[in-house]
Design a protein around this motif. Sequence first.
Motif, short mmCIF file in Angstrom:
data_model
loop_
_atom_site.label_atom_id
_atom_site.label_comp_id
_atom_site.label_asym_id
_atom_site.label_seq_id
_atom_site.Cartn_x
_atom_site.Cartn_y
_atom_site.Cartn_z
N GLU A 43 0.83 -1.20 0.00
CA GLU A 43 0.00 0.00 0.00
C GLU A 43 0.87 1.26 0.00
OE1 GLU A 43 -2.75 -0.02 3.19
OE2 GLU A 43 -3.92 -1.73 2.43
N LYS A 44 2.03 1.17 0.66
CA LYS A 44 2.95 2.30 0.71
C LYS A 44 3.84 2.34 -0.53
CE LYS A 44 3.18 2.39 5.77
NZ LYS A 44 4.07 2.28 6.97
N ASP A 45 4.24 1.17 -1.01
CA ASP A 45 5.12 1.11 -2.18
C ASP A 45 4.69 -0.07 -3.05
OD1 ASP A 45 7.07 1.10 -4.09
OD2 ASP A 45 8.73 0.69 -2.72
N PRO A 46 3.83 0.15 -4.04
CA PRO A 46 3.30 -0.94 -4.87
C PRO A 46 4.37 -1.68 -5.66
CG PRO A 46 1.99 1.06 -5.14
CD PRO A 46 3.21 1.45 -4.39
N ALA A 47 5.57 -1.10 -5.79
CA ALA A 47 6.63 -1.74 -6.57
C ALA A 47 7.67 -2.45 -5.70
CB ALA A 47 7.33 -0.70 -7.45
N ASP A 48 7.43 -2.54 -4.39
CA ASP A 48 8.38 -3.20 -3.49
C ASP A 48 8.50 -4.67 -3.88
OD1 ASP A 48 9.38 -4.73 -1.16
OD2 ASP A 48 9.34 -2.79 -0.16
N ARG A 49 9.62 -5.07 -4.45
CA ARG A 49 9.78 -6.42 -5.00
C ARG A 49 9.74 -7.50 -3.92
NH1 ARG A 49 13.49 -3.74 -8.76
NH2 ARG A 49 12.48 -3.70 -10.80
N GLN A 50 10.34 -7.20 -2.76
CA GLN A 50 10.33 -8.21 -1.70
C GLN A 50 8.92 -8.44 -1.18
OE1 GLN A 50 12.85 -10.25 -0.74
NE2 GLN A 50 13.81 -9.32 -2.53
N ALA A 51 8.15 -7.37 -1.10
CA ALA A 51 6.76 -7.52 -0.65
C ALA A 51 5.94 -8.26 -1.70
CB ALA A 51 6.14 -6.16 -0.35
N LEU A 52 6.18 -7.98 -2.99
CA LEU A 52 5.48 -8.71 -4.05
C LEU A 52 5.81 -10.19 -4.00
CD1 LEU A 52 5.97 -6.20 -7.01
CD2 LEU A 52 3.77 -6.89 -6.02
N LEU A 53 7.08 -10.49 -3.82
CA LEU A 53 7.49 -11.89 -3.74
C LEU A 53 6.85 -12.57 -2.53
CD1 LEU A 53 9.28 -14.02 -5.09
CD2 LEU A 53 11.16 -13.26 -3.64
N GLY A 54 6.82 -11.87 -1.40
CA GLY A 54 6.20 -12.43 -0.20
C GLY A 54 4.71 -12.66 -0.38
N LEU A 55 4.04 -11.70 -1.03
CA LEU A 55 2.61 -11.86 -1.28
C LEU A 55 2.36 -13.06 -2.19
CD1 LEU A 55 -0.29 -10.92 -1.01
CD2 LEU A 55 0.12 -9.28 -2.87
N SER A 56 3.22 -13.24 -3.19
CA SER A 56 3.09 -14.40 -4.06
C SER A 56 3.21 -15.71 -3.27
CB SER A 56 4.16 -14.34 -5.16
OG SER A 56 4.10 -15.49 -5.99
N HIS A 57 4.16 -15.75 -2.36
CA HIS A 57 4.31 -16.93 -1.49
C HIS A 57 3.04 -17.13 -0.65
CE1 HIS A 57 8.55 -18.34 -1.77
NE2 HIS A 57 8.76 -17.14 -2.26
N SER A 58 2.51 -16.05 -0.12
CA SER A 58 1.31 -16.15 0.71
C SER A 58 0.14 -16.70 -0.09
CB SER A 58 0.95 -14.77 1.28
OG SER A 58 2.01 -14.21 2.00
N LEU A 59 -0.07 -16.19 -1.28
CA LEU A 59 -1.17 -16.66 -2.12
C LEU A 59 -1.00 -18.12 -2.49
CD1 LEU A 59 -1.38 -13.51 -4.42
CD2 LEU A 59 -3.11 -14.24 -2.76
N ALA A 60 0.23 -18.52 -2.79
CA ALA A 60 0.47 -19.92 -3.13
C ALA A 60 0.17 -20.82 -1.95
CB ALA A 60 1.91 -20.10 -3.59
N ALA A 61 0.54 -20.35 -0.73
CA ALA A 61 0.26 -21.15 0.46
C ALA A 61 -1.23 -21.32 0.70
CB ALA A 61 0.92 -20.49 1.68
N ARG A 62 -2.04 -20.36 0.22
CA ARG A 62 -3.49 -20.47 0.35
C ARG A 62 -4.12 -21.20 -0.84
NH1 ARG A 62 -6.50 -16.55 -0.09
NH2 ARG A 62 -5.30 -14.64 -0.45
N GLY A 63 -3.29 -21.66 -1.76
CA GLY A 63 -3.80 -22.39 -2.92
C GLY A 63 -4.17 -21.52 -4.10
N GLU A 64 -3.95 -20.19 -4.00
CA GLU A 64 -4.27 -19.27 -5.09
C GLU A 64 -3.06 -19.17 -6.03
OE1 GLU A 64 -7.18 -17.99 -5.46
OE2 GLU A 64 -8.06 -18.58 -3.53
N ARG A 65 -2.79 -20.27 -6.75
CA ARG A 65 -1.53 -20.34 -7.49
C ARG A 65 -1.51 -19.47 -8.74
NH1 ARG A 65 -2.61 -25.49 -5.51
NH2 ARG A 65 -1.18 -26.04 -3.81
#
Length: 552
Positions: free
Chosen positions: A404-426
């Motif tokens: 929300e503060k930095d939409p281009a933060d790559r580490q946060a994007l990567l972490g969100l991708s991991h989170s979604l995958a863990a919830r099955g939203e591949r």
Amino acid sequence: MKSIILFEDDHLRVVHQPRRISRGEDEVLRDVTLITFSDLTFRPEGTQIWGQEVARKLGVSAIGFVAKRENWFPPASVAAAASAVRQAVPGRAVTYGYSMGGYAALKHAATLGAEASFAVCPQSSISPAEAPWDSRFHRFHRAELNGTMAVRPGESGGFAVMLADPYMPEDRDHAARLSGQAGVHWLRTPFMDHASIWLLVEGDFLGRVMERVLAADLPGLTLMMRERRHNSPHWFRHAGIAAFRRNHVGMANRLWRHALTLGLHPMVLEQDIGRLLPQRVQELRALGRGEAARDLALAQAAAAPTDFTSQSHAGHALLGMAEVAAAEAPLRAALGLRQDVGHIYQGLSLVLGTLGRTDEAVALCRKGIAAAPADAGLRAHFGHLLLNAGQVQEGEAVFRATLEKDPADRQALLGLSHSLAARGEREEAIGIARQAIADGATDAAAFIWLGQLLLFIGDPVEAEPVFRDALAAAPEIGDGHVGLARALERTGRIEEARRVAAEAAAALPQHAKVQAIARRLGPPSVALVEADAGPPPSSLRRFLGAFFSRDQ
């Protein structure tokens, strides 16, 4: 009187700054002109000259030669300026410079009518032919501008003196040549490296040095510089640096403590330690001396228990060497000294997590987020730590708050991708992972994660180029080789997969996953390897291959 430009051409600018009366002016030097030559990085800006503050404090007239680039003051340009300089000098003059400027002070003193010269860490030449032992400045040599650079007898005026460290090989050899061939008197400044100029930072001391230079008093100068080593914080500072580089950690810290008592600003020492400790650890590890690197970091932590810089850098160095248990104490000590530095929480939580103390690591990061709320790196680390602890929902919330503060933060994007995958939203996880590698990013971890996701959903064709990009960015990462071999295997290119796995196994003998896939796939076919070589491609095939290949 205003400062004026006496001369200027394509290579240098010469500025005259007339004498300004000041309370601290030196009566002996008041009728002397100081002719200065700029160092490697000083560039023309209006009528500013190198050494102008010292000249003003001493109350002397100054003429400054300022180079427009790293050109070592071409003799033709100096000769062209000489007439204007001589006319602006009413009495005695002395040339003065450091490094590049030190060379010029010796080379051009007589041309400018100076009766004496004083050089700090000068070169005798930067020509590869004349000074093959010192490659630092070879790239700046221009034969058509510099000519034969050696300083000849008489060029340095009636009396010439230089400061140089006898223990620094490059400067020592230049000083030996200048002393032997040009008659320049060498005042030795041991352990100062290429930084002997620090001994002259106080204007009053430089004024007394210049008095002795103009009096041609070599014994007096020798005594002054010897005494200077006993009361200069910068001599003790650099002597400590020399000791540390030789792994004498206790001696280095004793010297540094004395430098502080003599007035060295603590921030200067912090910067030195922050640079030296990681540098020396890396050097020792590159030499295969991992145990010595570990001992050095531990020794610095023990020698400076109340120094945040020493504790933090020692802790991170130990963590980088996988000395996880040993890293805990200095990182805790650093945290005890400062509670507002995010990377300390991050490092210490890595230690705790690696040691299996996950709950402690999570609790520590919560404190860190509160103490350093603006540290994006700590937030990303905390999110991944939560994922590893199975707290997926909270981890995802951390990543989304960061984005929300930095939409281009790559580490946060990567972490969100991991989170979604863990919830099955591949599928959504793949889309977010693609965002993380957009705009030409070369984060190998992001490429590998995207490739693994593509393999998981059964798309090895898409995964292959992603793994190749990962390996282009970081060929030393074993998971990239494993992913590429699996992608090739699942597209039916078994021999290519075997070759990738075999080459990786040879390059990374300690990587368990690489070794496992190489064993499972088996060795590549020798016949296919030979057949692949084939005859040399025709000129047409080479043209087509170059035309349609991806840009490098």
